[in-house]
Design an enzyme around this catalytic site. Sequence first.
Site: not given
Length: 540
Positions: A115, A192, A216
Amino acid sequence: MRKKYINFKALLAILLVFSILPWNHANAEIAKSTFDPFEKSIDEVTKALDTKQITSEELVKYYLKRIEAFDKQGPVINSIIAVNNQALETAKALDTERKSKGPRSKLHGIPFVVKDNFDVVGMPTTAGAVALKNENPTKNSFTVQKLIDAGAIVIAKTNMSELAASYGRLGYSSMGGLTINPYNLSRDASGSSSGSAAAVAANFAVFGLGTDTSGSVRGPANVTGLVGIRPTMGLTSRSGVVPSSLSLDVTGPLARSVEDASLVLTAMAGTDKADYATKSANRYVQDYAKALNASSLKHARIGVATDFFGGNDEVDAITNQAIAKMKSMGTEVVPVTFSKQTKYLWTPVLGPVGDAEFKIQFEKYLRSLPAGGPKTLQEVIDISESPEVLNSATPVNPARLEGLKTALAKADTLYSNEYKKIVKKEMPQTRKEIEKIMKKNNLDAIVFPTMACPASNRFDKEDPTYVCNAYDTYAASYVASATGFPEVTVPAGMVEAGVPVGISFLGTAYSEQTLLNLAYSFEQATKARTVPVHTPNLRP
């Protein structure tokens, strides 16, 4: 006659040489051409590397080819922000090392995605914000470094909700645009850690890393058919990661199986001097994959959190089927309910804590980076509101921009009595509530649908088949966030729209092994995971 005799002898010699000397090499080449990395586990890929059926270089090339075919063309999953241009060279070096010294671990030569709020040397850390596009860290984040030390290869950095908060645009950022769900192109990949989840589901890498503040890792894993782990607060480090709220943030793995997620968690967990929360981590880290037990549900006692049902009939049906399956395996099931506040922790706990902490923690991170980029939240807001960004193809989500301004205005609340009350009283009280429920009912875990509703519509595209009656589809996720307790989500089924649904196992601090055992037992009994239809196999 003599000439024919000599030729015959020569022919025999040639045949003899070809039949003896290159036999193993020829077999290796045949075997190499038959190994297909698609959907393969870490163990399977490792065995293929060990037996020379494939090299790490070939693995990297395979995943790069899939990224090229499906991420920016074809279905345009749009999960990748940047490919690591050093991945191939790293793979070659690890292949050489494997030959000369042997593998460092099971992760030696295994490609993974990260990420884009984790620091990776040689790649910008944007956290999805175009305002941070030139921020180049000088040191890897602690967890990334641990995986690199184990021999894993960063193949790419993934898209995410901008600065780890979605504000209605799940998986959208000004840096990367919108990540799409590889199971249904009309649905999002939650947020996210959307890019990491979509990339692993689409077989762009073997596993991925995400961060989880209020769901997330778990949300994206849930809607893309993956196993996601939110570890106990303090088991994995956050240093070298763009913070959202350090009272809530954790780092965790996303993978296609419980075993793979367990292997990665073991490799990335541990005490980091730069993250005080992890001071006791080394006492608790285990070889989680080694101890997995497929018969765990036979002897388990599970609490079912009935408060988080009712958002969607299909999700409820899949969850109830999952519970029925556990019962059939010998699990004792007990319904449990939470207090009014614990049923919905966003307004009283998570929201205020996030607003209070973001500015000071975010700016401290920015100051750790080399000179040249923005060093304050105000500067990030100014860049985000510049004509260049506002008029671009992917401007900052207006609601996210307002959220940044709210955090700027509420920075002083970090020193308020309200904030201190939440952190020192409300959050510990919630922990005690969960511990009391677990102890009173003698539970191994609490189970619930990871999200009350399936993957939602893309913000830019309507899908009339989407139904959600929940006041907040992520409400169940807030319990682990507010308590710092671990939660594991595992695939449980598929709704009619073609998107996966998962169930979660929640436990008390450092109960990862128990939760992973239960998730593994369920996974092995149901085999609920399916392959995304929009990213089919490409034969290597």
